[in-house]
Design an enzyme around this catalytic site. Structure first.
Site, PDB file in Angstrom:
ATOM      1  N   ASP A 179       0.857  -1.198   0.000  1.00 54.82           N
ATOM      2  CA  ASP A 179       0.000   0.000   0.000  1.00 54.82           C
ATOM      3  C   ASP A 179       0.889   1.242   0.000  1.00 54.82           C
ATOM      4  O   ASP A 179       0.928   1.998   0.981  1.00 54.82           O
ATOM      5  CB  ASP A 179      -0.923  -0.029   1.230  1.00 54.82           C
ATOM      6  CG  ASP A 179      -1.901   1.138   1.233  1.00 54.82           C
ATOM      7  OD1 ASP A 179      -2.166   1.712   0.154  1.00 54.82           O
ATOM      8  OD2 ASP A 179      -2.402   1.491   2.323  1.00 54.82           O
ATOM      9  N   CYS A 221      -2.779   4.395  -4.890  1.00 58.09           N
ATOM     10  CA  CYS A 221      -3.658   5.558  -4.723  1.00 58.09           C
ATOM     11  C   CYS A 221      -3.281   6.658  -5.722  1.00 58.09           C
ATOM     12  O   CYS A 221      -3.739   7.783  -5.606  1.00 58.09           O
ATOM     13  CB  CYS A 221      -3.604   6.075  -3.295  1.00 58.09           C
ATOM     14  SG  CYS A 221      -1.950   6.544  -2.772  1.00 58.09           S
TER      15      CYS A 221
HETATM   16  N1  SAH Z   1      -1.131   0.952   4.618  1.00 59.67           N
HETATM   17  C1  SAH Z   1      -1.427   2.115   5.414  1.00 59.67           C
HETATM   18  C2  SAH Z   1      -1.212   3.424   4.689  1.00 59.67           C
HETATM   19  C3  SAH Z   1       0.116   3.602   4.036  1.00 59.67           C
HETATM   20  S1  SAH Z   1       0.540   5.266   3.742  1.00 59.67           S
HETATM   21  C4  SAH Z   1      -2.854   2.062   5.904  1.00 59.67           C
HETATM   22  O1  SAH Z   1      -3.592   1.144   5.565  1.00 59.67           O
HETATM   23  O2  SAH Z   1      -3.257   2.972   6.646  1.00 59.67           O
HETATM   24  C5  SAH Z   1       2.147   5.070   3.124  1.00 59.67           C
HETATM   25  C6  SAH Z   1       3.197   4.738   4.174  1.00 59.67           C
HETATM   26  O3  SAH Z   1       4.385   4.431   3.464  1.00 59.67           O
HETATM   27  C7  SAH Z   1       3.567   5.855   5.122  1.00 59.67           C
HETATM   28  O4  SAH Z   1       3.394   5.416   6.446  1.00 59.67           O
HETATM   29  C8  SAH Z   1       5.050   6.138   4.859  1.00 59.67           C
HETATM   30  O5  SAH Z   1       5.796   6.346   6.051  1.00 59.67           O
HETATM   31  C9  SAH Z   1       5.493   4.859   4.216  1.00 59.67           C
HETATM   32  N2  SAH Z   1       6.607   4.958   3.277  1.00 59.67           N
HETATM   33  C10 SAH Z   1       6.813   5.871   2.299  1.00 59.67           C
HETATM   34  N3  SAH Z   1       7.900   5.558   1.571  1.00 59.67           N
HETATM   35  C11 SAH Z   1       8.397   4.407   2.096  1.00 59.67           C
HETATM   36  C12 SAH Z   1       9.499   3.564   1.769  1.00 59.67           C
HETATM   37  N4  SAH Z   1      10.304   3.845   0.747  1.00 59.67           N
HETATM   38  N5  SAH Z   1       9.692   2.451   2.489  1.00 59.67           N
HETATM   39  C13 SAH Z   1       8.866   2.145   3.523  1.00 59.67           C
HETATM   40  N6  SAH Z   1       7.817   2.902   3.879  1.00 59.67           N
HETATM   41  C14 SAH Z   1       7.580   4.020   3.178  1.00 59.67           C
END
Ligand code: SAH
Length: 397
Positions: free
Chosen positions: A299, A339
């Site tokens: 996600d 998204c």
């Molecule tokens: N799955 C979550 C929403 C994800 S939002 C839910 O259901 O609520 C996206 C997330 O990805 C954020 O928490 C952000 O910290 C993380 N993120 C962004 N880039 C990333 C990366 N390269 N590696 C790991 N996490 C990352």
């Protein structure tokens, strides 16, 4: 109140008449009503080239989207009473859908409230304003919310980068009452704490609710990997639904603490662990260690924010999905979400198909999900339908 007229060029009324609610700057007749004469956010009466009223709206002379239609009835301007009315209409849908007050109460244009997003956490409300027209109405928004749901506290989470396009500054501050750092969310029978001021967007991603519910069918006894986990919404719900073990992956500093807390709240802390690292790094490591998972959830944040990023962003989705497939068990389930509006459903399906061919696995799409019903789609604005979730099974070829 008499409204300043805003005249459209010849034939530029077609899109509005066909159901859209935006007017672009090149569609305004700048000889009759120069855009520069308007203030950002000013209410206007929108007219076609021959002077017939099309409805009311508000204008921003500095943006590509110059006017947003508010009402097709020239009698109504956006004021406290119209905001109250529309919030009530939005509320009546949510109350049909959900028996607890945790949801997106207003989703901008889709709820006829252009530039306004309202997320509800019981009696605490987080509001995000994205246009100058709404920014002028902050007092009216607070008064309308007090009337419609009587919240204990309201937070302005006005820090989205898109505000800069509208010439608005970015800030996070209370609008009413005392806003706690963390708010309770109840979803699909699980309990979570969401960080309102320091978390992502408005604190919680309500749009994934139904996809998290779908996940329950696939996780009994499973080893689950929840990548881009944030607060552990998918992972913790998987553990509650009977997963044997869950690894949550997120790179943000606070995620381990937040996920741990949410796992404890639901008595599944013994099943849930967190790896704080870059998702691509973790997947590479797990692949090198030959670890396998029965269910992998991806996600990610939007890799494609603007049209010009489509090519590069699509490649990132390709790499990510392929890596996830490489740590999937023989008949594992991949839940692949995006998204990014600009990565259309067909393109994500293509990404998945390509990945499965590259690894010589047979893939079947078992279910397709989208954003939950508290994020309704405006039929004339494709951008309002943005979330995709593919539930795929990957078998040996
Ligand atoms: N799955 C979550 C929403 C994800 S939002 C839910 O259901 O609520 C996206 C997330 O990805 C954020 O928490 C952000 O910290 C993380 N993120 C962004 N880039 C990333 C990366 N390269 N590696 C790991 N996490 C990352």
């Amino acid at each position: 109140m008499t409204l300043a007229p805003l005249r459209l060029n010849k034939n530029e009324d077609h899109r509005l008449r066909a159901g859209h609610v935006w007017v672009f700057s090149n569609e305004v007749d700048n000889r009759v009503t120069p855009l520069t004469q308007f203030e950002p956010g000013q209410p206007v009466l929108i007219e076609d080239a021959s002077g017939h009223a099309l409805g009311t709206g508000y204008v921003n002379p500095g943006t590509l989207i110059s006017v947003r239609l508010v009402s097709r009835d020239p009698k109504y301007v956006l004021d406290q009473s119209l905001i109250t009315h529309r919030l009530n209409i939005a509320l009546s849908l949510r109350e049909k859908l959900f028996d607890k007050p945790y949801y997106r109460l207003a989703f901008g244009d889709s709820d006829a409230l252009p530039g306004l997003i309202v997320d509800r956490y019981g009696d605490i409300v987080v509001v995000q304003i994205t246009t100058a027209g709404m920014e002028r109405l902050k007092n009216e928004i607070v008064a309308a919310l007090e009337k419609v749901i009587k919240p204990r506290a309201i937070l302005w989470r006005n820090d989205s980068p898109s505000r800069e396009l509208e010439g608005l500054n970015r800030y996070v501050e209370p609008a009413l009452g005392e806003v706690p750092d963390m708010a309770l969310v109840e979803e699909n029978g699980a309990k979570f704490e969401a960080p309102l001021t320091t978390g992502q967007k408005t604190g919680w991603f309500y749009d994934q609710r139904l996809n998290r519910k779908r996940l329950q069918h696939y996780v009994r006894g499973a080893k689950v990997l929840d990548v881009f986990s944030y607060l552990g919404a998918f992972g913790v719900q998987a553990a509650i639904a009977g997963a044997e073990s869950v690894i949550c992956v997120d790179s943000s500093q606070k995620s381990p603490e937040w996920i741990q807390r949410n796992a404890e709240l639901n008595n599944v802390a013994d099943k849930v662990s967190v790896q704080r690292d870059d998702a691509f790094e973790v997947l590479r490591r797990l692949r090198a260690e030959r670890q396998r998972f029965d269910v992998v959830i991806l996600d990610p944040p939007a890799f494609i924010k603007r049209k010009k990023d489509i090519k590069e962003g699509t490649l990132a989705y390709q790499r990510l999905n392929q890596m996830a497939m490489q740590v999937l068990a023989k008949d594992g389930i991949l839940v692949s979400c995006s998204c990014s509006y600009h990565l259309h459903r067909d393109s994500l399906r293509d990404v998945l198909l390509k990945g499965s061919r590259h690894l010589d696995r047979f893939m079947e799409i078992v279910e397709e999900g989208h954003q939950g019903p508290d994020h309704p789609v405006h039929p004339a604005i494709p951008e309002t339908g943005y979330l995709k979730a593919f539930f795929c099974r990957l078998l040996p070829s």
